[in-house]
Design a protein around this motif. Structure first.
Motif, mmCIF file in Angstrom:
data_model
loop_
_atom_site.group_PDB
_atom_site.id
_atom_site.type_symbol
_atom_site.label_atom_id
_atom_site.label_comp_id
_atom_site.label_asym_id
_atom_site.label_seq_id
_atom_site.Cartn_x
_atom_site.Cartn_y
_atom_site.Cartn_z
ATOM 1 N N ARG A 102 0.840 -1.210 0.000
ATOM 2 C CA ARG A 102 0.000 0.000 0.000
ATOM 3 C C ARG A 102 0.864 1.245 0.000
ATOM 4 O O ARG A 102 0.619 2.199 -0.740
ATOM 5 C CB ARG A 102 -0.923 0.000 1.217
ATOM 6 C CG ARG A 102 -1.844 1.208 1.265
ATOM 7 C CD ARG A 102 -2.827 1.107 2.400
ATOM 8 N NE ARG A 102 -2.216 0.577 3.601
ATOM 9 C CZ ARG A 102 -2.004 1.274 4.716
ATOM 10 N NH1 ARG A 102 -2.391 2.516 4.803
ATOM 11 N NH2 ARG A 102 -1.435 0.725 5.750
ATOM 12 N N TRP A 103 1.912 1.252 0.811
ATOM 13 C CA TRP A 103 2.808 2.400 0.879
ATOM 14 C C TRP A 103 3.505 2.620 -0.460
ATOM 15 O O TRP A 103 3.631 3.756 -0.922
ATOM 16 C CB TRP A 103 3.831 2.197 1.993
ATOM 17 C CG TRP A 103 4.723 3.374 2.172
ATOM 18 C CD1 TRP A 103 4.435 4.532 2.824
ATOM 19 C CD2 TRP A 103 6.046 3.523 1.661
ATOM 20 N NE1 TRP A 103 5.509 5.389 2.761
ATOM 21 C CE2 TRP A 103 6.516 4.786 2.040
ATOM 22 C CE3 TRP A 103 6.886 2.705 0.910
ATOM 23 C CZ2 TRP A 103 7.770 5.250 1.715
ATOM 24 C CZ3 TRP A 103 8.143 3.164 0.577
ATOM 25 C CH2 TRP A 103 8.561 4.440 0.982
ATOM 26 N N GLU B 25 1.192 4.248 -2.874
ATOM 27 C CA GLU B 25 1.005 5.666 -2.561
ATOM 28 C C GLU B 25 2.203 6.512 -2.987
ATOM 29 O O GLU B 25 2.043 7.691 -3.303
ATOM 30 C CB GLU B 25 0.768 5.840 -1.063
ATOM 31 C CG GLU B 25 -0.560 5.297 -0.592
ATOM 32 C CD GLU B 25 -0.672 5.292 0.921
ATOM 33 O OE1 GLU B 25 0.291 5.676 1.615
ATOM 34 O OE2 GLU B 25 -1.737 4.885 1.424
#
Length: 96
Positions: free
Chosen positions: A78-79, A82
């Motif tokens: 997820r990071w 992003e």
């Protein structure tokens, strides 16, 4: 030192009684030994409850996000999403 526990497991109670002094049921404890879900419920961010400098707990809220590999992979992915592709190449040349 004062301790508090949400468990009546004899090993925990006997060790704390022998090594840590008096048990308390109030909020004046130094060590809290609790189940992960109770610790998470007690220290939920919406409640605003924080540990004092002289307090310890055996779990911390959302500890599974760090200690379980499947959760770590989910959070790293997820990071990375992003950050965007360009930033990913600068930051990571590997993924754990």
């Amino acid at each position: 030192m004062k301790w508090k526990s949400d468990s009546e497991v004899q090993a925990i109670v006997q060790n704390f009684s022998r090594r840590c002094g008096a048990r308390t049921e109030g909020d004046d404890w130094n060590v809290f030994w609790g189940h992960p879900w109770n610790v998470q419920r007690l220290f939920h961010p919406d409640l605003g409850t924080r540990l004092r400098d002289d307090q310890l707990v055996n779990h911390f809220p959302n500890h599974l996000e760090l200690t379980r590999k499947d959760q770590m992979v989910k959070n790293v992915k997820r990071w990375l999403r992003e950050q965007g592709r360009d930033k990913q190449r600068e930051v990571f040349d590997f993924v754990p």
